[in-house]
Design an enzyme around this catalytic site. Structure first.
Site, PDB file in Angstrom:
ATOM      1  N   SER B  17       0.792  -0.977   0.065  1.00 40.13           N
ATOM      2  CA  SER B  17       0.539  -0.049  -0.156  1.00 40.13           C
ATOM      3  C   SER B  17       0.803   1.451   0.117  1.00 40.13           C
ATOM      4  O   SER B  17       0.448   2.119  -0.488  1.00 40.13           O
ATOM      5  CB  SER B  17      -1.031   0.241   1.420  1.00 40.13           C
ATOM      6  OG  SER B  17      -0.074   0.142   2.385  1.00 40.13           O
ATOM      7  N   ARG B  18       2.129   1.327   0.362  1.00 39.55           N
ATOM      8  CA  ARG B  18       2.981   2.143   0.637  1.00 39.55           C
ATOM      9  C   ARG B  18       4.914   1.728  -0.113  1.00 39.55           C
ATOM     10  O   ARG B  18       4.778   0.374   0.335  1.00 39.55           O
ATOM     11  CB  ARG B  18       3.023   3.054   1.227  1.00 39.55           C
ATOM     12  CG  ARG B  18       3.268   2.262   2.398  1.00 39.55           C
ATOM     13  CD  ARG B  18       2.566   3.004   4.119  1.00 39.55           C
ATOM     14  NE  ARG B  18       3.476   2.036   4.664  1.00 39.55           N
ATOM     15  CZ  ARG B  18       2.918   2.644   6.858  1.00 39.55           C
ATOM     16  NH1 ARG B  18       2.097   3.465   6.769  1.00 39.55           N
ATOM     17  NH2 ARG B  18       3.214   1.512   7.791  1.00 39.55           N
ATOM     18  N   GLY B  19       5.360   2.619   0.043  1.00 41.43           N
ATOM     19  CA  GLY B  19       6.818   2.309  -0.052  1.00 41.43           C
ATOM     20  C   GLY B  19       7.616   1.428  -0.972  1.00 41.43           C
ATOM     21  O   GLY B  19       6.529   2.126  -2.348  1.00 41.43           O
ATOM     22  N   ASN B  97       7.451  -8.753   0.499  1.00 39.93           N
ATOM     23  CA  ASN B  97       7.448  -7.593   0.417  1.00 39.93           C
ATOM     24  C   ASN B  97       7.600  -6.902   1.905  1.00 39.93           C
ATOM     25  O   ASN B  97       7.985  -6.359   2.590  1.00 39.93           O
ATOM     26  CB  ASN B  97       7.799  -6.451  -0.214  1.00 39.93           C
ATOM     27  CG  ASN B  97       7.782  -4.814   0.409  1.00 39.93           C
ATOM     28  OD1 ASN B  97       8.834  -4.244   0.025  1.00 39.93           O
ATOM     29  ND2 ASN B  97       6.383  -4.040   0.145  1.00 39.93           N
ATOM     30  N   TYR B 158      18.563  -1.306  13.669  1.00 38.70           N
ATOM     31  CA  TYR B 158      18.179  -2.433  13.181  1.00 38.70           C
ATOM     32  C   TYR B 158      17.456  -3.807  13.635  1.00 38.70           C
ATOM     33  O   TYR B 158      18.299  -4.526  12.448  1.00 38.70           O
ATOM     34  CB  TYR B 158      18.962  -1.622  11.481  1.00 38.70           C
ATOM     35  CG  TYR B 158      17.303  -2.157  10.459  1.00 38.70           C
ATOM     36  CD1 TYR B 158      16.762  -1.366  10.435  1.00 38.70           C
ATOM     37  CD2 TYR B 158      18.676  -3.383   9.637  1.00 38.70           C
ATOM     38  CE1 TYR B 158      15.861  -1.549   8.910  1.00 38.70           C
ATOM     39  CE2 TYR B 158      17.598  -3.275   7.950  1.00 38.70           C
ATOM     40  CZ  TYR B 158      16.161  -2.579   8.361  1.00 38.70           C
ATOM     41  OH  TYR B 158      15.951  -2.533   6.837  1.00 38.70           O
ATOM     42  N   LYS B 164      16.115  -9.859   7.791  1.00 35.32           N
ATOM     43  CA  LYS B 164      16.252  -9.891   5.557  1.00 35.32           C
ATOM     44  C   LYS B 164      17.992 -10.394   5.992  1.00 35.32           C
ATOM     45  O   LYS B 164      18.013 -11.691   4.699  1.00 35.32           O
ATOM     46  CB  LYS B 164      17.092  -8.345   6.283  1.00 35.32           C
ATOM     47  CG  LYS B 164      16.437  -7.416   6.398  1.00 35.32           C
ATOM     48  CD  LYS B 164      14.950  -7.513   4.810  1.00 35.32           C
ATOM     49  CE  LYS B 164      14.160  -6.496   4.893  1.00 35.32           C
ATOM     50  NZ  LYS B 164      13.110  -6.592   4.716  1.00 35.32           N
ATOM     51  N   THR B 195      11.175   6.046   2.332  1.00 31.20           N
ATOM     52  CA  THR B 195      10.210   5.841   2.445  1.00 31.20           C
ATOM     53  C   THR B 195       8.992   6.469   3.423  1.00 31.20           C
ATOM     54  O   THR B 195      10.709   6.836   4.193  1.00 31.20           O
ATOM     55  CB  THR B 195      10.040   4.019   2.177  1.00 31.20           C
ATOM     56  OG1 THR B 195      10.172   4.246   3.233  1.00 31.20           O
ATOM     57  CG2 THR B 195      10.094   4.176   0.724  1.00 31.20           C
TER      58      THR B 195
END
Lengths: 188, 254
Positions: B17-19, B97, B158, B164, B195
């Site tokens: 929906s974004r980024g 994603n 992070y 990841k 973003t």
């Protein structure tokens, strides 16, 4: 109170940031407005607004909400229970920090998701003022001649260095260390 | 620009929906594919964002549906894929994603934050992958995981980076086993994009101020490489992570 930056100036700057970030009319923003419920902010909008305040006043707003700090300081489960509700001590702290507006009657709890709606424009102004209040008596150069540049930046009148304040997170932790045990949380 | 290998095909992009996810969803539609736009947040604003992405896709003459599903919830993932099948009858491209993580040093995470970190950013992707396998297998599907530089470079506050890295290992491993079933699996490791996540990152990482503008990657640059990996031109690439970061990750200390 050094009052180099008056509360009205902080309120004015915050209103401007809220208006531009949230696309609302500045005249519709009251100190008692809930930033989420009345002005339509999402959590990411808070980051934008905080960032603007940081750039403007040269301060560091809190990265983490006081409930997160409480859980870190007093143990997981001390402020938020397994169902995502605030514990009794956390509710007491919430009352102390955010006053009565929008809070349920004593004895009732809130879901963690309901908490952001309690944050008013005035609460953010108070947070900024509390950080500004940590202005040290002297600059690192030894001078005590602070002055204000551009209406929002406190700089040393002698060496020109910007003032360094206590961070929002540090202030929150200091407050929790003193208010937490009184509210029923264990010793940090 | 219609591309034959995407025409009439269907892509599911989690967290789109974004980024970066939005850019990938729109890139698929620009190339001719129909798209399932997935998002987690049930708020009206988030729903409106997902609907707006769908509207832009439909304006290109493609079909698009928004499906709300938290990928950490296996049942919700089941419904996401079932709805994809019901609406489009096929699935060709799965882009993993979606991401969700607190920004603070990993040793400070509370137990529930650690569990959520793993549930969304590791288990969630595997739920999506496993649920989508029957459909992907039918059409020689492609899977692309979206990684970030935090998988290989120490990044302050992070903890997502460790997930990841774990997923890049999953990509490496299952590229072979799923390759036998005709499914190609790769990853794209994106650099720093401006973003919504960037708004958080700049609060916890003072060094970000030192990164010059030219080293910020555009979401569309990441999306283009995702489409490349889904195209026949990338048929020889399996289990790889392609870094799309304008060279940021190659720089030494400034």
């Amino acid at each position: 109170m050094h009052e180099l930056i008056p509360p009205e100036a902080v309120l004015g700057a915050l209103k401007k940031a809220l208006a531009s970030t949230l696309g609302v009319n500045e005249s519709a923003i009251q100190p008692s407005s809930s930033i989420v419920r009345d002005l339509g902010a999402e959590s990411l909008d808070f980051l934008d607004i905080n960032y603007q305040m940081e750039q403007l006043f040269g301060i560091r707003m809190a990265r983490h909400f006081f409930l997160e700090h409480a859980e870190e300081m007093f143990g997981e489960g001390s402020a938020i229970d397994d169902d995502g509700h605030l514990t009794v001590p956390a509710m007491a702290l919430l009352r102390e920090r955010y006053g009565g507006a929008g809070l349920p009657p004593t004895g009732e709890s809130l879901d963690l998701d309901e908490v952001p709606a309690l944050i008013t424009v005035q609460a953010v102004v108070d947070t900024i003022l509390a950080i500004l209040e940590t202005l040290p008596e002297h600059c690192t150069c030894g001078s005590a001649a602070w002055r204000v540049e551009d209406g929002t930046r406190i700089v040393c009148g002698s060496c020109g260095e910007v003032a360094l304040f206590t961070s929002g997170d540090e202030l929150t932790k200091q407050w929790l260390a003193s208010a937490g045990p009184g509210a029923g949380l264990g010793q940090p | 620009m219609d591309t034959p290998c995407f025409q009439g095909r269907v892509a599911v992009v989690t967290g789109s929906s974004r980024g970066i996810g939005r850019a990938i969803a729109e890139a698929f539609s620009a190339a001719g594919a129909d798209v399932v736009v997935n998002h987690r947040d049930p708020s009206p604003k988030a729903t409106a964002r997902a609907d707006a992405v769908c509207a832009r896709i439909r304006a290109l003459g493609r079909r698009a549906i928004a499906v709300r599903a938290d990928i950490a919830d296996r049942q919700a993932v089941h419904q996401l894929i079932a709805e994809t099948n019901r609406e489009f009858g096929r699935l060709d491209f799965l882009v993993l994603n979606a991401a969700r993580a607190p920004f603070k040093p990993i040793e400070r995470l509370l137990e529930r934050e650690l569990r959520q970190l793993v549930e969304t950013n590791f288990l969630g992707h595997l739920f999506c992958l496993r649920e989508a396998l029957p459909l992907l297998e039918t059409n020689g599907g492609k899977v692309v995981f979206i990684s970030s530089l935090g998988s290989r470079v120490s990044t302050p506050s992070y903890p997502l980076g460790s997930m990841k890295a774990a997923m890049e290992a999953v990509v490496r491993d299952c590229a072979d086993s799923l390759g036998e079933r005709g499914i190609r699996v790769n990853a794209v490791c994106g650099g720093i994009a401006r973003t919504d996540s960037f708004k958080v990152l700049r609060q916890v990482w003072d060094g970000l101020k030192e990164v010059p503008d030219r080293l910020f990657v555009e979401p569309e640059e990441i999306a283009d490489v995702v489409l490349f990996l889904c195209s026949p031109a990338a048929r020889g690439i399996r289990g790889q992570t392609l870094v799309v970061d304008r060279g940021l990750g190659n720089r030494g200390p400034v």
